[in-house]
Design a protein around this motif. Sequence first.
Motif, short mmCIF file in Angstrom:
data_model
loop_
_atom_site.label_atom_id
_atom_site.label_comp_id
_atom_site.label_asym_id
_atom_site.label_seq_id
_atom_site.Cartn_x
_atom_site.Cartn_y
_atom_site.Cartn_z
N ILE A 1 10.06 26.95 15.65
CA ILE A 1 12.00 27.47 15.84
C ILE A 1 12.41 27.74 15.14
O ILE A 1 13.31 28.36 14.72
CB ILE A 1 12.19 26.02 15.44
N SER A 2 11.70 28.73 13.81
CA SER A 2 11.74 30.06 12.72
C SER A 2 10.55 30.18 12.49
O SER A 2 9.37 29.73 12.64
CB SER A 2 12.62 29.11 12.18
N MET B 1 4.83 25.25 23.82
CA MET B 1 4.79 24.00 23.78
C MET B 1 5.91 23.69 22.95
O MET B 1 6.34 23.55 21.97
CB MET B 1 3.24 23.47 22.51
N SER B 2 6.79 23.17 23.79
CA SER B 2 8.31 22.74 23.01
C SER B 2 8.43 21.36 22.48
O SER B 2 9.21 20.56 22.28
CB SER B 2 9.25 22.55 24.41
N TYR B 3 7.61 20.43 23.22
CA TYR B 3 7.16 19.43 22.39
C TYR B 3 6.67 18.83 21.39
O TYR B 3 6.13 19.50 20.44
CB TYR B 3 6.87 18.27 24.19
N ASP B 4 6.87 17.41 20.81
CA ASP B 4 6.41 16.83 19.85
C ASP B 4 7.14 17.19 18.20
O ASP B 4 6.99 18.10 17.56
CB ASP B 4 4.64 16.72 19.27
N ASP B 5 8.82 17.20 18.30
CA ASP B 5 9.47 17.80 17.78
C ASP B 5 9.14 16.29 16.35
O ASP B 5 9.10 15.59 16.37
CB ASP B 5 10.93 17.16 17.56
N PRO B 6 8.94 17.59 14.81
CA PRO B 6 8.67 17.18 13.71
C PRO B 6 8.80 16.42 13.32
O PRO B 6 9.14 14.62 12.78
CB PRO B 6 7.54 18.13 13.30
N LYS C 1 16.10 25.10 19.82
CA LYS C 1 15.99 25.73 18.87
C LYS C 1 14.75 26.37 19.37
O LYS C 1 14.54 27.74 19.05
CB LYS C 1 16.40 24.90 18.18
N VAL C 2 13.96 25.55 20.36
CA VAL C 2 12.75 26.65 20.25
C VAL C 2 12.94 27.60 21.47
O VAL C 2 12.14 28.30 21.57
CB VAL C 2 11.69 24.79 21.14
N ILE C 3 13.51 27.31 22.98
CA ILE C 3 13.73 28.27 23.57
C ILE C 3 14.91 30.04 22.71
O ILE C 3 14.07 30.83 22.95
CB ILE C 3 14.78 27.72 24.93
N THR C 4 15.92 29.35 22.11
CA THR C 4 16.13 30.51 20.90
C THR C 4 15.52 31.33 20.78
O THR C 4 15.42 32.67 20.65
CB THR C 4 17.83 29.83 20.54
N LEU D 1 7.90 27.18 30.04
CA LEU D 1 8.64 25.96 29.12
C LEU D 1 8.24 24.26 29.35
O LEU D 1 7.76 24.51 29.67
CB LEU D 1 10.34 25.62 29.30
N GLY D 2 7.32 24.05 27.57
CA GLY D 2 6.53 23.27 28.17
C GLY D 2 7.40 21.35 28.01
O GLY D 2 8.00 21.43 27.69
#
Length: 168
Positions: free
Chosen positions: A1-2, A35-40, A54-57, A70-71
């Motif tokens: 995300i950053s 891999m957009s999953y497993d938001d920590p 956020k991941v896409i942006t 997109l995962g």
Amino acid sequence: ISENPSDYKNDLWQKVIGVYDYQALGAAADFISVMSYDDPSSTGAVAPYPWLLKVITFSLQHIAPEKISLGIPLYYWKWDDATGKRVGIGGNEGIDNVFKVRNVRVTYSTIDKAPALHYWSNAKSYTLWYENARSVQEKIALVANNKLRGVSLWTLGLEVPSVFTALK
């Protein structure tokens, strides 16, 4: 995300995320499965909608949209409601078992755009977050709206059957 290491808790930047150079990968690859999953930071859904945004942006700042897949997670996270701790991960078989032996209440978060099962077992309350047709359709809409290449699914065999209606 950053690209800011402090945006990731538990040293995830140093352990995993910081190694990826999205700019270089985007230039070199035909397509990239993000891999957009497993938001920590999640205490609920595996890939909450605000996290996906956020991941896409971030990804689009470095990679052409037609290269991004997109995962989407097809597994669940089980939470102990009293402790707020994740106590399980699984797939459709586990979900089916909960329905067979527990009195289940199903909800859908319009914020996270994900379904959840709520139930009691041995005097303890649990919530199980997963993906279904509706939530996968929401994620496919993100792909279409951002003109991404498509989706990558992790992992086939864990999904609830309704997911396939969203993929048609």
